[in-house]
Design a protein around this motif. Structure first.
Motif, PDB file in Angstrom:
ATOM      1  N   ASN A 200       0.495  18.130  -1.782  1.00 29.99           N
ATOM      2  CA  ASN A 200       0.617  17.895  -2.976  1.00 29.99           C
ATOM      3  C   ASN A 200       0.903  17.929  -3.934  1.00 29.99           C
ATOM      4  N   PHE A 201       0.329  17.440  -5.342  1.00 27.40           N
ATOM      5  CA  PHE A 201       0.736  17.370  -7.199  1.00 27.40           C
ATOM      6  C   PHE A 201       0.555  19.431  -6.913  1.00 27.40           C
ATOM      7  N   LEU A 202      -0.693  20.215  -6.609  1.00 31.11           N
ATOM      8  CA  LEU A 202      -0.603  21.111  -7.521  1.00 31.11           C
ATOM      9  C   LEU A 202       0.031  21.971  -6.697  1.00 31.11           C
ATOM     10  N   ALA A 203       0.148  22.213  -5.292  1.00 27.06           N
ATOM     11  CA  ALA A 203       1.556  22.476  -3.918  1.00 27.06           C
ATOM     12  C   ALA A 203       2.508  22.722  -4.883  1.00 27.06           C
ATOM     13  N   HIS A 204       2.944  20.910  -5.098  1.00 26.80           N
ATOM     14  CA  HIS A 204       4.096  21.167  -5.658  1.00 26.80           C
ATOM     15  C   HIS A 204       4.525  21.819  -7.382  1.00 26.80           C
ATOM     16  N   ALA A 205       3.703  21.681  -7.613  1.00 28.76           N
ATOM     17  CA  ALA A 205       3.758  21.886  -9.651  1.00 28.76           C
ATOM     18  C   ALA A 205       3.464  23.551  -9.116  1.00 28.76           C
ATOM     19  N   TYR A 206       3.195  24.299  -8.581  1.00 27.30           N
ATOM     20  CA  TYR A 206       3.175  25.447  -8.666  1.00 27.30           C
ATOM     21  C   TYR A 206       3.956  26.147  -7.151  1.00 27.30           C
ATOM     22  N   LEU A 207       4.686  25.855  -6.610  1.00 28.24           N
ATOM     23  CA  LEU A 207       5.627  26.028  -5.986  1.00 28.24           C
ATOM     24  C   LEU A 207       7.813  25.852  -6.880  1.00 28.24           C
ATOM     25  N   SER A 208       7.389  25.160  -8.083  1.00 29.20           N
ATOM     26  CA  SER A 208       8.119  25.043  -9.130  1.00 29.20           C
ATOM     27  C   SER A 208       8.280  26.317 -10.111  1.00 29.20           C
ATOM     28  N   GLY A 209       7.110  27.378  -9.867  1.00 34.98           N
ATOM     29  CA  GLY A 209       7.385  28.347 -10.511  1.00 34.98           C
ATOM     30  C   GLY A 209       7.386  28.179 -12.393  1.00 34.98           C
ATOM     31  N   SER A 210       8.426  28.589 -13.057  1.00 33.94           N
ATOM     32  CA  SER A 210       8.132  28.347 -14.198  1.00 33.94           C
ATOM     33  C   SER A 210       9.677  28.311 -14.833  1.00 33.94           C
ATOM     34  N   ASP A 211       9.916  26.994 -14.466  1.00 34.15           N
ATOM     35  CA  ASP A 211      11.324  26.357 -14.481  1.00 34.15           C
ATOM     36  C   ASP A 211      10.624  24.957 -14.687  1.00 34.15           C
ATOM     37  N   GLU A 212      10.863  25.020 -16.150  1.00 41.06           N
ATOM     38  CA  GLU A 212       9.953  23.493 -16.627  1.00 41.06           C
ATOM     39  C   GLU A 212      10.625  22.662 -16.359  1.00 41.06           C
ATOM     40  N   GLU A 213      11.775  22.292 -15.492  1.00 38.68           N
ATOM     41  CA  GLU A 213      12.247  20.750 -15.774  1.00 38.68           C
ATOM     42  C   GLU A 213      12.181  20.756 -14.095  1.00 38.68           C
ATOM     43  N   LEU A 214      12.583  21.588 -13.022  1.00 40.87           N
ATOM     44  CA  LEU A 214      12.209  22.071 -11.130  1.00 40.87           C
ATOM     45  C   LEU A 214      10.944  21.364 -11.251  1.00 40.87           C
ATOM     46  N   LEU A 215       9.254  21.705 -12.439  1.00 42.07           N
ATOM     47  CA  LEU A 215       8.536  21.670 -12.179  1.00 42.07           C
ATOM     48  C   LEU A 215       8.103  20.235 -12.474  1.00 42.07           C
ATOM     49  N   VAL A 216       9.202  19.435 -13.132  1.00 48.56           N
ATOM     50  CA  VAL A 216       8.949  17.721 -13.719  1.00 48.56           C
ATOM     51  C   VAL A 216       9.335  16.784 -13.055  1.00 48.56           C
ATOM     52  N   GLY A 217      10.194  17.190 -12.281  1.00 52.91           N
ATOM     53  CA  GLY A 217      11.213  17.105 -10.950  1.00 52.91           C
ATOM     54  C   GLY A 217      11.046  16.986  -9.818  1.00 52.91           C
ATOM     55  N   ASN A 218       9.668  17.996  -9.675  1.00 56.61           N
ATOM     56  CA  ASN A 218       9.214  18.003  -8.207  1.00 56.61           C
ATOM     57  C   ASN A 218       7.178  17.109  -8.328  1.00 56.61           C
ATOM     58  N   PHE A 219       7.089  16.937  -9.927  1.00 55.86           N
ATOM     59  CA  PHE A 219       5.961  16.333  -9.878  1.00 55.86           C
ATOM     60  C   PHE A 219       5.953  14.860  -9.908  1.00 55.86           C
ATOM     61  N   ILE A 220       7.012  13.865 -10.138  1.00 60.62           N
ATOM     62  CA  ILE A 220       7.136  12.904 -10.519  1.00 60.62           C
ATOM     63  C   ILE A 220       8.198  12.285  -9.099  1.00 60.62           C
ATOM     64  N   ALA A 221       8.668  13.070  -8.436  1.00 65.18           N
ATOM     65  CA  ALA A 221       9.608  12.862  -6.936  1.00 65.18           C
ATOM     66  C   ALA A 221       9.208  12.016  -6.259  1.00 65.18           C
ATOM     67  N   ASP A 222       8.151  11.216  -5.975  1.00 60.95           N
ATOM     68  CA  ASP A 222       7.169  10.419  -5.099  1.00 60.95           C
ATOM     69  C   ASP A 222       7.777   9.203  -6.378  1.00 60.95           C
ATOM     70  N   SER A 223       7.584   9.109  -6.912  1.00 62.71           N
ATOM     71  CA  SER A 223       8.063   7.909  -8.099  1.00 62.71           C
ATOM     72  C   SER A 223       9.476   7.428  -8.020  1.00 62.71           C
ATOM     73  N   VAL A 224      10.182   8.034  -7.584  1.00 57.95           N
ATOM     74  CA  VAL A 224      11.896   8.182  -7.638  1.00 57.95           C
ATOM     75  C   VAL A 224      12.322   7.997  -6.311  1.00 57.95           C
ATOM     76  N   LYS A 225      12.674   6.882  -5.972  1.00 58.35           N
ATOM     77  CA  LYS A 225      13.148   6.368  -5.297  1.00 58.35           C
ATOM     78  C   LYS A 225      14.725   6.688  -4.437  1.00 58.35           C
ATOM     79  N   GLY A 226      15.094   6.927  -4.067  1.00 58.76           N
ATOM     80  CA  GLY A 226      16.707   7.385  -3.013  1.00 58.76           C
ATOM     81  C   GLY A 226      17.696   7.921  -3.986  1.00 58.76           C
ATOM     82  N   ARG A 227      18.792   6.659  -4.789  1.00 58.30           N
ATOM     83  CA  ARG A 227      19.263   7.413  -5.419  1.00 58.30           C
ATOM     84  C   ARG A 227      19.409   7.342  -6.751  1.00 58.30           C
ATOM     85  N   GLN A 228      17.692   6.752  -7.219  1.00 60.18           N
ATOM     86  CA  GLN A 228      17.286   6.617  -8.367  1.00 60.18           C
ATOM     87  C   GLN A 228      17.431   8.709  -9.317  1.00 60.18           C
ATOM     88  N   LYS A 229      17.694   9.124  -8.188  1.00 52.69           N
ATOM     89  CA  LYS A 229      17.516  10.712  -8.682  1.00 52.69           C
ATOM     90  C   LYS A 229      18.989  10.989  -9.593  1.00 52.69           C
TER      91      LYS A 229
END
Length: 207
Positions: free
Chosen positions: A2-31
């Protein structure tokens, strides 16, 4: 996870964190519409989900829950694991959980223009009630599961799942502790294989 683990596993990379956080709301090739750093976070989220769903220990947790909760066993497992990460956060990071949750919220808000509509809707509620911090308490998990149950189209019984957690707490906690190091290793290896993250920051929670 869930959200906490995904955020934690992003480490200190802000854009990685944001992508990890919003991913469930981004479908298929929308990425593909997102900047490369956020796109990599979305891709990492999907890798984490696949690894988690196919891991033997996670399957074991789900099987314990399936007789009572059916197809919702996976959602409940995610919440249980986020609870154990939150409740024992000092074992995984030098930053206190409260400070980490504030970092997550601040970072995600910085990238407001990239947030899908669904995230824009629930983020203020998440921040106001500090869902990520409340995961450390069984009552916080209960509240989240009750909310998921209310929004479910089908009868899920998720609102009662914390009864199973409290009844078999040591077993579920052991599942988490057996699984999570494998996930951490997998994420590190995945980022090491990505040339743009050759010196990856996974698990290096910002100070």
């Amino acid at each position: 996870m869930n959200f906490l683990a995904h955020a934690y596993l992003s480490g200190s990379d802000e854009e990685l964190l944001v992508g990890n956080f919003i991913a469930d709301s981004v479908k298929g090739r929308q990425k593909d519409a997102y900047p490369v750093g956020i796109r990599k976070g979305i891709e990492l989220h999907r890798l984490i989900d696949t690894f988690t769903d196919t891991h033997a220990i996670v399957k074991q947790t789900k099987e314990r829950l399936r007789p009572e909760y059916g197809k919702f066993a996976g959602v409940i497992t995610d919440m249980f694991y986020d609870h154990f990460l939150a409740a024992n956060f000092n074992q995984f990071a030098t930053m206190p959980l409260l400070h980490f949750t504030e970092y997550v919220y601040t970072t995600v808000q910085k990238y407001a223009t990239y947030l899908p509509t669904e995230v824009q809707y629930f983020l203020p509620y998440m921040i106001k009630h500090n869902w990520l911090y409340r995961y450390a308490q069984v009552s916080g998990i209960k509240s989240s599961l009750e909310g998921l149950s209310r929004r479910s189209t089908f009868v899920s019984n998720m609102a009662t799942a914390t009864q199973a957690l409290e009844l078999h707490y040591p077993e579920y906690q052991q599942d988490f502790y057996q699984f999570f190091p494998d996930l951490q290793t997998y994420v590190k290896q995945s980022l090491d294989l990505d040339g743009s993250h050759a010196t990856n920051k996974a698990n290096q929670v910002p100070s």
